[in-house]
Scaffold this active site. Structure first.
Site, mmCIF file in Angstrom:
data_model
loop_
_atom_site.group_PDB
_atom_site.id
_atom_site.type_symbol
_atom_site.label_atom_id
_atom_site.label_comp_id
_atom_site.label_asym_id
_atom_site.label_seq_id
_atom_site.Cartn_x
_atom_site.Cartn_y
_atom_site.Cartn_z
ATOM 1 C CG ASP A 1 -1.798 1.195 1.347
ATOM 2 O OD1 ASP A 1 -1.509 2.214 0.688
ATOM 3 O OD2 ASP A 1 -2.783 1.137 2.100
ATOM 4 C CE LYS B 1 -2.892 9.772 2.163
ATOM 5 N NZ LYS B 1 -3.336 10.876 2.982
#
Lengths: 408, 408
Positions: free
Chosen positions: B234, B265
Site C-alpha cells: 500500500d 494522494k
C-alpha cells in the site's frame, strides 16, 4: 450520438453545458481545481457557505445535515458506519466506550467491532466495496469469490404488469415482502447480529428497474422505526431530478422522513444527508483524506441553478410523459419483443424478451446513433439528462422503433 | 504559511504550480473537466494511450497493468477483491463457478462468498471503508462500533532507536514478527479463513511513521510466496517520490516483485498496479461508475513531467538530507522533548514526549506559520511537497526550533 444512458446516469445537464464551461473559464476558480484540499481538515474558505447554495439547498425534508464523499460506494460505506455508530451509542446509552471496547476494536473483535448488520433487498445495488457489496444482490459475477458480511437480504416485491390489472396480487406480494423483512429482523436479532439499518433504492436500477408502490415504502419506513433500525434511502441513481422530483423518495409522501439519504452520480459529488442524531459523537469518526472534492461541488451548485432557472424538473415530467407513452405504443406494436414499459419522469425502462435479444437491441440502437444501457437480466434502462426535451424523446423513440423493426 | 503537511500528503508539486494552471487554461481540456465519463464503459478517446504517458510510465518493476480508481480506500478495496478472485480461481483450477457458488454469492453465503482473509499489521492504516477498515489497526476511534471481518493482524516491528545501537535487538524483533505472520497464516487456514493476501505499508504513516528494515520486507515477500498469499504494498501515502524514489518499496531491492501496489494522494488519481495473473478472468468483476477521473490523470501526467524535468527525486534526496540532519540536531538540543528522528527522503518524522505536548507543538508551529500533522500517539510527520527545497527545509527547521524553544 443521442445519449440515453449518460455515463450510467451521471451526467445531469448534458455534455459541455455553457454554464459549466463558464465555471471552468473563470480564472478565480482555477486554484480550486488545481489544489484539492483535505476537506475534513482544511476546508477552503467559505466552504460551509458554499454548501448552502449547493447541497444544502436540495436537502430532503427533515435532513438538515450533509456529509460529502467522493463517490457512491464511499457514500454508502460511510452512511453504514454512521448508522453503526448511532446504533451502538444508543445501545450504550452514552458515548464513552469501555476499555475493552477500545482494545478489541483495534483487533477486529467484539465488543469493539460489534456484530451488527444492514438489511438490504434482493435485486438491490449499493456499490461494490466490501461493506456495500454485502448489501448488493444483483448479479453473481459482482459478488462471486468476495467475502461478505452475513447480513440479511429480504425479497423485493416482484410486481406483475400491467399494474392496474394485478392490483390485488401486487398488494399481496408487497405484504409478503414486508412480513419477510420483519421476520429477518427478528431472526438476525436472535442470531446476535441486530439489524442496525435498512437500505433500499426507491427504484432498483442496476437490478432491473424494479418498482414497488409508494405505500410499500411508507410501511417499510414504519417497520424500521418499530424495530429501532435506521432507514437509509440510496438515491445514488434516482436522485437529482430524473423522476420528476429532485429525490425519488419525495414521491412516497413519508410522514416521518428517512434517516439518511445517499447520493452521487448526477450530483457530481457523493455523500449523504442525515438527521441530527446520526452526527457521530466525536470528530474524525467519519473521515478520510479528500472527503469529496470542492471542485465538483462548484459544478453541482451551477447545475442546481440551471435546474431552477430552466425549470428542468417540469421539463422532465413533460419529456417523461412522451417517453412512457411512446414506450407503451412500442410495446403494443412489438408484443413479442417488449413488455413491462414503466417509468417515473424520464427514469424509464422496458423489458425485452430475453437477455440475448436485449443485448442485440442495445447494439443495434448504438449503431443507429443512440446510446442505451441494460439493467437486470432483460431490461433496458433509459437515463437521459435533465435537458432531454420532448423532441429528443421523439427522436429516440423513432430510432428505437427502427432498431426494433430490424429485429423482426 | 509553509506547508509541511500538504493536505495529508496529497499535494505533489505544491500549490498553483504553473504547469497545472496551464492545463486548466488550455481550452482543449475544458470538456475533460466538465464531462466526467464512466471510465470502465466509455473511456474517452486515446485514454489507454494517455495512461502510457502517465501512470504506466511509473509502473513499479514487474507490474505491467494498472486499474484506476477514485481514492485510496477504493483502491485497496478493489485490490483486495482482485486478490480474492485470483485466490479462488487458483483454488478452483479454472474460472467457471459452480451453480451453487453463483447462487450463494448473491445471498452473501459460502461457497459463493468464501471465508477468505487479508493479513495486515498492527499500526497499519489502509482506509476506512468496511473492507479496508478490517485491515486498519491504528486508533480505536477509527474502528469502534463498526463491524469487522475476522481477519488476522500481525505485530509490526517496534524498532529501538538509534538503530545503529540496537541492531541485534531490532533484528530479533523483526524475526519475532515474521514468525508471528507465519503462525497467523497457519492459524487462519485452520480456522477455515485462508489468508489470500498480505497488505503492508513500506512506512506505517498514520500509525506513527513506523519503519522496518528492507530485509524485513524482503523476507515478508518470501513468506507470502511460500504460503500462496498475494503480496500487496500500500503506497497510498509513501508513493509519488517523497522517499527519494518514486515508490518507497523500490528501496527494498525485491528479487520477486510485489504482486500489487496501490496508490492515491500525490498521484491525484487512485488505483493499483498488478501482475498479469491478477487480471480478473471476466469483465465487469472490478467495476464501478467512474473508476477514477481522467481529469486527475491529466494532472498526474503533467506532475510526472515536472518531476522528470526538474529532477525532483534528486531534490527530495538533498532536501531530505537537510531535514533529517536538522531533526537530529534539534533532538540533541531538546532531548527532553524530542526523540527518534527518522526519515527517508523528505518523508521524515520525530517523536514528541507525549500526545499532549505533541499537539501543543503542532499548534505553536501553526501559529508561527508552519502547517504540520501528527501521526501515531506522539509523532509528528513531515510531508512537504516534492518542490520543497533546501532553503525551505532550513526555514522550517528554524521555525520549528522557535516553537520548541517556546515549549520550555
Amino acid at each position: 450520438m443521442l445519449d440515453v444512458y449518460t455515463q450510467i446516469a451521471s451526467i445531469p445537464i448534458g455534455y459541455n453545458h455553457p454554464a459549466l464551461m463558464k465555471i471552468m473559464m473563470n480564472p478565480h476558480n482555477l486554484s480550486s481545481f488545481v489544489n484539492r484540499p483535505a476537506l475534513g481538515m482544511l476546508p477552503p474558505r467559505m466552504f460551509p457557505e458554499k454548501l448552502l447554495d449547493g447541497l444544502i439547498s436540495v436537502a430532503p425534508k427533515g435532513l438538515k445535515r450533509v456529509q460529502t464523499m467522493a463517490c457512491g460506494s464511499c457514500s454508502n460505506e460511510n452512511a453504514y458506519k454512521a448508522i453503526f455508530i448511532w446504533y451502538r451509542t444508543k445501545q450504550r446509552g452514552h458515548s464513552n466506550p469501555t476499555p475493552e471496547e477500545s482494545a478489541t476494536s483495534v483487533i477486529n473483535q467484539a465488543p469493539g467491532c460489534p456484530d451488527l448488520s444492514i438489511l438490504s433487498f434482493m435485486g438491490g445495488f449499493h456499490g461494490r466495496t466490501l461493506g456495500c457489496l454485502s448489501t448488493t444482490h444483483t448479479k453473481a459475477i459482482q459478488k462471486l469469490d468476495v467475502p461478505s458480511f452475513d447480513w440479511p437480504a429480504a425479497p423485493f416485491p416482484k410486481l406483475r404488469y400491467p399494474l392496474a390489472q394485478y392490483e390485488r396480487e401486487n398488494a399481496q406480494e408487497e405484504k409478503r415482502c414486508l412480513e419477510e423483512v420483519e421476520d429477518l429482523i427478528v431472526k438476525w436479532e436472535k442470531k446476535g447480529k441486530p439489524v442496525a439499518g435498512i437500505v433500499i433504492e426507491p427504484i432498483q436500477a442496476e437490478g432491473g428497474d424494479n418498482y414497488a408502490s409508494f405505500d410499500f415504502f411508507r410501511k417499510l419506513r414504519a417497520i424500521a422505526k418499530k424495530h429501532g433500525s435506521a432507514f437509509l434511502v440510496d438515491e445514488v441513481q434516482t436522485g437529482g431530478g430524473s423522476t420528476g422530483l429532485f429525490w425519488a423518495h419525495q414521491h412516497w409522501g413519508l410522514d416521518d422522513p428517512a434517516d439518511m439519504v445517499t447520493f452521487s452520480k448526477k450530483l457530481l459529488i457523493g455523500g449523504y444527508f442525515y438527521k441530527d442524531e446520526f452526527e457521530p459523537d466525536k470528530p474524525m469518526r467519519i473521515f478520510n483524506t479528500w472527503m469529496g472534492d470542492p471542485a465538483k461541488n462548484m459544478f453541482l451548485t451551477e447545475v442546481l441553478k440551471v435546474i431552477r432557472e430552466e425549470n428542468l424538473l417540469e421539463q422532465v415530467k413533460r419529456t417523461g410523459h412522451v417517453m412512457l407513452n411512446g414506450l407503451y405504443e412500442l410495446q403494443a406494436r412489438y408484443p413479442h419483443l417488449l413488455s413491462k414499459a414503466r417509468g417515473l419522469g424520464t427514469f424509464c425502462a422496458i423489458d425485452v424478451k430475453d437477455e440475448d435479444t436485449r443485448n442485440k437491441l442495445i447494439l443495434k440502437a448504438r449503431n443507429k446513433g443512440v446510446v442505451l444501457g441494460g439493467c437486470g437480466n432483460q431490461s433496458i434502462r433509459f437515463r437521459p439528462a435533465l435537458v432531454f426535451k420532448e423532441h429528443h424523446a421523439q427522436l429516440f423513440l423513432n430510432i428505437f422503433n427502427d432498431a426494433l423493426a430490424d429485429m423482426k
